[in-house]
Design a protein around this motif. Sequence first.
Motif, PDB file in Angstrom:
ATOM      1  N   SER A  95      -4.278   8.558  -2.244  1.00 13.20           N
ATOM      2  CA  SER A  95      -4.225   7.110  -2.007  1.00 13.20           C
ATOM      3  C   SER A  95      -5.592   6.522  -1.683  1.00 13.20           C
ATOM      4  O   SER A  95      -5.877   5.357  -1.972  1.00 13.20           O
ATOM      5  N   VAL A  96      -6.458   7.332  -1.067  1.00 15.33           N
ATOM      6  CA  VAL A  96      -7.781   6.846  -0.665  1.00 15.33           C
ATOM      7  C   VAL A  96      -8.651   6.537  -1.878  1.00 15.33           C
ATOM      8  O   VAL A  96      -9.427   5.574  -1.880  1.00 15.33           O
ATOM      9  N   ASN A  97      -8.530   7.337  -2.931  1.00 13.64           N
ATOM     10  CA  ASN A  97      -9.362   7.168  -4.127  1.00 13.64           C
ATOM     11  C   ASN A  97      -8.690   6.355  -5.231  1.00 13.64           C
ATOM     12  O   ASN A  97      -9.262   6.179  -6.296  1.00 13.64           O
ATOM     13  N   SER A  98      -7.474   5.851  -4.962  1.00 14.75           N
ATOM     14  CA  SER A  98      -6.734   5.137  -6.004  1.00 14.75           C
ATOM     15  C   SER A  98      -7.304   3.734  -6.232  1.00 14.75           C
ATOM     16  O   SER A  98      -7.240   2.868  -5.355  1.00 14.75           O
ATOM     17  N   LYS A  99      -7.848   3.501  -7.435  1.00 12.31           N
ATOM     18  CA  LYS A  99      -8.360   2.178  -7.772  1.00 12.31           C
ATOM     19  C   LYS A  99      -7.219   1.175  -7.929  1.00 12.31           C
ATOM     20  O   LYS A  99      -7.376  -0.007  -7.594  1.00 12.31           O
ATOM     21  N   ALA A 100      -6.068   1.653  -8.413  1.00 14.17           N
ATOM     22  CA  ALA A 100      -4.920   0.756  -8.582  1.00 14.17           C
ATOM     23  C   ALA A 100      -4.437   0.251  -7.224  1.00 14.17           C
ATOM     24  O   ALA A 100      -4.083  -0.925  -7.078  1.00 14.17           O
ATOM     25  N   LEU A 126      -5.496   9.548  10.417  1.00 14.46           N
ATOM     26  CA  LEU A 126      -6.707   8.830  10.040  1.00 14.46           C
ATOM     27  C   LEU A 126      -7.228   9.218   8.663  1.00 14.46           C
ATOM     28  O   LEU A 126      -8.330   8.836   8.281  1.00 14.46           O
ATOM     29  N   LYS A 127      -6.430   9.959   7.902  1.00 14.32           N
ATOM     30  CA  LYS A 127      -6.853  10.368   6.568  1.00 14.32           C
ATOM     31  C   LYS A 127      -6.486   9.342   5.500  1.00 14.32           C
ATOM     32  O   LYS A 127      -6.759   9.549   4.316  1.00 14.32           O
ATOM     33  N   VAL A 128      -5.836   8.254   5.901  1.00 11.57           N
ATOM     34  CA  VAL A 128      -5.588   7.114   5.013  1.00 11.57           C
ATOM     35  C   VAL A 128      -5.983   5.847   5.761  1.00 11.57           C
ATOM     36  O   VAL A 128      -6.088   5.843   6.980  1.00 11.57           O
ATOM     37  N   LYS A 129      -6.203   4.777   5.015  1.00  8.39           N
ATOM     38  CA  LYS A 129      -6.530   3.508   5.663  1.00  8.39           C
ATOM     39  C   LYS A 129      -5.340   3.006   6.476  1.00  8.39           C
ATOM     40  O   LYS A 129      -4.189   3.195   6.073  1.00  8.39           O
ATOM     41  N   TRP A 169       3.335   9.508  -0.840  1.00  7.33           N
ATOM     42  CA  TRP A 169       2.647   8.350  -1.385  1.00  7.33           C
ATOM     43  C   TRP A 169       2.661   8.289  -2.909  1.00  7.33           C
ATOM     44  O   TRP A 169       2.463   9.289  -3.612  1.00  7.33           O
ATOM     45  N   SER A 170       2.889   7.093  -3.382  1.00  8.04           N
ATOM     46  CA  SER A 170       2.710   6.730  -4.784  1.00  8.04           C
ATOM     47  C   SER A 170       2.621   5.211  -4.817  1.00  8.04           C
ATOM     48  O   SER A 170       3.002   4.536  -3.850  1.00  8.04           O
ATOM     49  N   LEU A 171       2.142   4.654  -5.899  1.00  4.89           N
ATOM     50  CA  LEU A 171       2.069   3.196  -6.015  1.00  4.89           C
ATOM     51  C   LEU A 171       3.463   2.586  -5.947  1.00  4.89           C
ATOM     52  O   LEU A 171       3.661   1.528  -5.333  1.00  4.89           O
ATOM     53  N   VAL A 172       4.424   3.258  -6.559  1.00  8.69           N
ATOM     54  CA  VAL A 172       5.802   2.767  -6.533  1.00  8.69           C
ATOM     55  C   VAL A 172       6.330   2.742  -5.103  1.00  8.69           C
ATOM     56  O   VAL A 172       6.974   1.779  -4.680  1.00  8.69           O
ATOM     57  N   TYR A 173       6.024   3.801  -4.350  1.00 11.93           N
ATOM     58  CA  TYR A 173       6.502   3.846  -2.960  1.00 11.93           C
ATOM     59  C   TYR A 173       5.846   2.755  -2.121  1.00 11.93           C
ATOM     60  O   TYR A 173       6.493   2.129  -1.279  1.00 11.93           O
ATOM     61  N   ASP A 174       4.548   2.516  -2.343  1.00  4.10           N
ATOM     62  CA  ASP A 174       3.870   1.418  -1.655  1.00  4.10           C
ATOM     63  C   ASP A 174       4.566   0.087  -1.936  1.00  4.10           C
ATOM     64  O   ASP A 174       4.805  -0.719  -1.029  1.00  4.10           O
TER      65      ASP A 174
END
Length: 205
Positions: free
Chosen positions: A7-12, A147-150, A182-187
């Motif tokens: 999730s940290v490196n996901s540009k989407a 703290l490994k994600v925003k 985590w996934s974009l869909v889950y977000d």
Amino acid sequence: MFYHLPSVNSKAKRIIDILGALVGLIVTLTLYPLIAFLIYIDDPGPIFFTQTRIGLYGRPFRIWKFRSMITDAEKMKGLVTNQAEGFIFKNEHDPRVTRVGKFLRRTSLDELPQFLNVLKGDMSLVGTRPPTPDEVSQYLPHHFQRLKVKPGLTGEWQVNGRSIVKDFEEIVKMDIAYQQKWSLVYDLQLILKTIKIVITKQGAC
């Protein structure tokens, strides 16, 4: 030692954050005159509340909210009973909250300025709850996984446990579960659930 989660490196994810933040800031600017007027009339003082929080990889940042408590509320924190367990502070009937502040919290309007934090990149629309430096100073090794994600404007705890989960260890488990699922869909699912909760005022305090 930190390693990058997807999730940290996901540009989407970042694009969604920017678009969501822009929409959120438009709403914030539209409502600002009324909210500022109500805050000042109820309790004269600053319109915004700002505080240092700890973000991705332990980096500090300034979080912004509409002020929902009396001025100098932080100095009175020791007089309020903590109803949560562990390294988190929560009191459902905090006497420091103003009348307008109760409304802002119940409707989540106090959170609107955080869209600026999202736009700047300090936060994400979805993530973990941003802790204070005092909380992080007490962390045990496994707590730093948070703290490994925003930190997020919303997240697993806010959507699925805010009104019932008051044990910090359970919150940590929910945060780690979010990282694993985590996934974009889950977000997007969490964002939609958040909108529903805000509209129905479910779990707000």
